[in-house]
Design an enzyme around this catalytic site. Structure first.
Site, PDB file in Angstrom:
ATOM      1  CG  ASN A  74      -1.698   1.249   1.410  1.00 12.92           C
ATOM      2  OD1 ASN A  74      -1.845   2.025   0.455  1.00 12.92           O
ATOM      3  ND2 ASN A  74      -2.223   1.479   2.604  1.00 12.92           N
ATOM      4  CE  LYS A  94       0.251   3.406   4.752  1.00 14.53           C
ATOM      5  NZ  LYS A  94       0.300   3.543   6.197  1.00 14.53           N
ATOM      6  CB  SER A 114       5.466  -1.585  11.881  1.00 12.27           C
ATOM      7  OG  SER A 114       4.992  -0.269  12.091  1.00 12.27           O
ATOM      8  N   GLY A 153       2.462   2.254  10.762  1.00 10.41           N
ATOM      9  CA  GLY A 153       3.358   3.384  10.559  1.00 10.41           C
ATOM     10  C   GLY A 153       4.066   3.832  11.833  1.00 10.41           C
ATOM     11  CD  GLU A 209      -2.674   5.477   6.816  1.00 10.83           C
ATOM     12  OE1 GLU A 209      -2.697   5.620   5.582  1.00 10.83           O
ATOM     13  OE2 GLU A 209      -1.706   4.976   7.426  1.00 10.83           O
ATOM     14  CG  HIS A 233      -5.909   1.745   5.342  1.00  9.65           C
ATOM     15  ND1 HIS A 233      -5.403   2.714   6.180  1.00  9.65           N
ATOM     16  CD2 HIS A 233      -4.899   0.890   5.095  1.00  9.65           C
ATOM     17  CE1 HIS A 233      -4.121   2.453   6.417  1.00  9.65           C
ATOM     18  NE2 HIS A 233      -3.787   1.351   5.769  1.00  9.65           N
ATOM     19  CD  GLU A 289      -3.639  -2.708   7.572  1.00  2.00           C
ATOM     20  OE1 GLU A 289      -2.504  -2.856   7.103  1.00  2.00           O
ATOM     21  OE2 GLU A 289      -4.362  -1.743   7.297  1.00  2.00           O
TER      22      GLU A 289
HETATM   23  C1  PEP Z   1      -0.825   0.000   6.071  1.00  2.00           C
HETATM   24  O1  PEP Z   1      -0.915   1.142   5.648  1.00  2.00           O
HETATM   25  O2  PEP Z   1      -1.740  -0.797   5.785  1.00  2.00           O
HETATM   26  C2  PEP Z   1       0.338  -0.388   6.867  1.00  2.00           C
HETATM   27  C3  PEP Z   1       0.349  -1.565   7.430  1.00  2.00           C
HETATM   28  O3  PEP Z   1       1.352   0.528   6.980  1.00  2.00           O
HETATM   29  P1  PEP Z   1       2.844   0.270   7.602  1.00  2.00           P
HETATM   30  O4  PEP Z   1       3.314  -1.039   7.029  1.00  2.00           O
HETATM   31  O5  PEP Z   1       3.657   1.423   7.135  1.00  2.00           O
HETATM   32  O6  PEP Z   1       2.670   0.193   9.093  1.00  2.00           O
END
Ligand code: PEP
Length: 251
Positions: free
Chosen positions: A9, A11, A213, A173, A97, A95, A167
């Site tokens: 992803n 973003k 992460s 992040g 975000e 998601h 998640e």
């Molecule tokens: C995500 O945006 O779905 C995500 C897991 O981000 P990151 O791997 O940067 O934590």
């Protein structure tokens, strides 16, 4: 049905040239990557149509966003069937975000999912709990309620096109990853929920990804759990070399 999957992803990152370079690097490395893993990347919307046509055939292309509505007077929105007509395979829905920064409610998530299943667009349904919910041991309750709401009108046949991504929001992040045990526990919980809502066959054929992460240094341990089928990867998907290491992290 191959459950193993690594999904990137990006973003709001990369210019179109950087995106094309990433695709080229992936194409060059493809022969060396394991065949038992599906590969997906969610790219910025302006690049979807061109990348869908230029990408290596093994790479599935996902949109990071999709409208909760059909065609009409919805300025700035793009529908699930527009995405299908551009050669897009999946859309991320729910998601964290989008939920926290853009007000995506459970109701919107459920409507988006309906739009996608009607249009024949695959869905990566994201769910996850906040840190305070984890600290008060309410993670299962939160995930159950998100899944119940999002999948309320979905059939076991629709589930063939739906991937679930767990998640934990406190891990996205932040550099703080769930431990392999924490991930395994939640993935087993999610698979059991799918089996109770639908059936065992559906549960055993649904990919459940971990996100938060996830990077080359911790992926092997996370993906080793029997119910963790791979990852939804933000930061570590931007570099194609890191992304390839993630794809090689299945044992
Ligand atoms: C995500 O945006 O779905 C995500 C897991 O981000 P990151 O791997 O940067 O934590």
């Amino acid at each position: 049905m191959m459950r193993n999957l690594v999904a990137g992803n990006w973003k709001s990152n990369k210019s179109i040239n950087e995106a094309r370079n990433w695709m080229d690097e992936m194409g060059e490395a493809m022969d060396k990557l394991p065949k038992n893993v599906r590969i997906m990347v969610a790219v910025p919307a302006p690049y979807l149509a061109s990348l869908a046509h230029e990408k290596h055939p093994r790479i599935l292309i996902a949109s990071q966003q999709v409208s909760a509505n059909g065609h009409g007077a919805f300025t700035g929105e793009f529908t699930a069937d527009m995405l299908v007509s551009c050669g897009v395979d999946y859309a991320l829905v729910g998601h964290s975000e989008r939920r926290s920064d853009f007000g995506e409610t459970d109701e919107a998530v459920s409507n988006k999912l309906k739009q996608c299943t009607t249009a024949g667009l695959g869905v990566v349904l994201c769910c996850g709990e906040h840190l305070n919910e984890r600290d008060s041991e309410r993670q299962e309750e939160v995930i159950k309620s998100q899944l119940e709401s999002a999948l309320q009108d979905v059939t076991s046949d629709d589930m063939k096109n739906i991937i679930v991504a767990y998640e934990p929001i406190w891990a996205i992040g932040t550099g703080r990853t769930a431990t392999a045990d924490q991930a395994a526990e939640m993935h087993t919980f999610i698979r059991r929920w799918i089996s109770e809502k639908f059936d065992l066959y559906t549960a055993e054929n649904t990919s459940v990804l971990y996100g938060g992460s996830c990077k080359p240094s911790n992926a092997k341990e996370l993906f080793a759990s029997k119910d963790v089928d791979g990852g939804l990867i933000g930061g570590a998907s931007l570099n194609s070399g890191d992304f390839q290491s993630l794809i090689c992290s299945f044992t």
